[in-house]
Design a protein around this motif. Structure first.
Motif, short mmCIF file in Angstrom:
data_model
loop_
_atom_site.label_atom_id
_atom_site.label_comp_id
_atom_site.label_asym_id
_atom_site.label_seq_id
_atom_site.Cartn_x
_atom_site.Cartn_y
_atom_site.Cartn_z
N MET A 1 54.16 60.91 57.67
CA MET A 1 54.88 61.27 56.44
C MET A 1 56.39 61.21 56.69
O MET A 1 56.88 61.58 57.76
N LEU A 2 57.08 60.74 55.68
CA LEU A 2 58.54 60.71 55.79
C LEU A 2 59.10 62.10 55.47
O LEU A 2 58.59 62.81 54.61
N ARG A 123 73.76 57.94 50.70
CA ARG A 123 75.12 57.65 51.14
C ARG A 123 75.25 57.66 52.66
O ARG A 123 76.33 57.38 53.18
N TYR A 124 74.19 58.02 53.37
CA TYR A 124 74.27 58.18 54.83
C TYR A 124 73.18 57.36 55.51
O TYR A 124 72.11 57.14 54.94
N SER A 125 73.45 56.99 56.75
CA SER A 125 72.44 56.26 57.52
C SER A 125 71.37 57.24 58.00
O SER A 125 71.61 58.45 58.07
N PRO A 126 70.17 56.73 58.34
CA PRO A 126 69.13 57.62 58.89
C PRO A 126 69.65 58.43 60.08
O PRO A 126 69.31 59.61 60.22
N ARG A 127 70.48 57.83 60.89
CA ARG A 127 71.00 58.54 62.06
C ARG A 127 71.98 59.63 61.65
O ARG A 127 71.99 60.72 62.20
N ALA A 128 72.81 59.33 60.65
CA ALA A 128 73.82 60.30 60.23
C ALA A 128 73.18 61.49 59.51
O ALA A 128 73.67 62.61 59.62
N THR A 161 64.85 55.42 66.87
CA THR A 161 65.06 54.37 65.87
C THR A 161 65.15 54.99 64.48
O THR A 161 64.73 56.15 64.28
N ASP A 162 65.62 54.21 63.52
CA ASP A 162 65.70 54.71 62.14
C ASP A 162 64.33 55.17 61.65
O ASP A 162 64.21 56.21 61.00
N ASP A 163 63.31 54.37 61.94
CA ASP A 163 61.97 54.72 61.47
C ASP A 163 61.50 56.04 62.09
O ASP A 163 60.93 56.90 61.40
N GLU A 164 61.74 56.19 63.38
CA GLU A 164 61.36 57.45 64.04
C GLU A 164 62.14 58.62 63.45
O GLU A 164 61.59 59.71 63.22
#
Ligand code: ZN
Length: 179
Positions: A1-2, A123-128, A161-164
């Protein structure tokens, strides 16, 4: 699940949005203005002219009640690169913040920043956005990580990673995923 679909984050965002609406309603009442009227829209404009005079929840609520003239989103919530939204999103952080009773100093600031990110996550990256979104529910419960804990979390976030990152639900998931 996200994480974005998970009740933990969704209910935290709802809790913040309910508090923004409550702050706006009581601000309107104090100002002698009925919410959802043209007078209330004018009041929102007044608030945004000088956010430093107002509590951040009132300022965020005022932004929610304005439409961006350039992109049509709620003001400050359009895509990154919309000049009006970028400017409004910056104004947001000039507002006042007052810690609730019985929380560590700075908790309110952390809620403000984290909820702003979580409420405009595109407005933000997955990491941010990962660290802010993971923490928001705990912040609302009155927690506040130490600087060392925040740095540790950032270090772990940078290894995924972004997905993780999008599949992390709690701060504990971050430790599990990275060991
Ligand atoms: Zn815009």
């Amino acid at each position: 699940m996200l994480r974005v679909e998970h009740p933990r984050l969704q209910s935290a965002i709802r809790q913040v949005e309910d508090s923004l609406d409550a702050a706006w309603d009581s601000f309107c009442a104090d100002s002698g203005v009925r919410p959802e009227t043209p007078e209330a829209s004018q009041l929102a404009e007044v608030v945004l002219q000088d956010p430093s005079e107002f509590d951040w929840r009132v300022v965020d609520a005022a932004l929610d009640r304005m439409i961006c003239p350039e992109c049509g989103a709620k003001l400050g919530a359009g895509v990154t690169g919309c000049p009006s939204c970028d400017q409004a999103n910056g104004f947001r952080f000039g507002a006042r913040e007052t810690d609730r009773p019985d929380v560590p100093p700075g908790n309110e600031h952390a809620i403000r920043v984290s909820s702003a990110v979580a409420r405009t996550r595109h407005r933000y990256s997955p990491r941010a956005r990962a660290g802010y979104e993971l923490l928001l529910p705990d912040l609302l419960d009155g927690a506040l990580p130490t600087t060392a804990q925040a740095q540790h979390a950032k270090h772990l976030v940078n290894q995924l990673t972004d997905d993780e990152l999008e599949r992390l639900i709690t701060p504990a998931d971050l430790d599990r995923k990275s060991t």
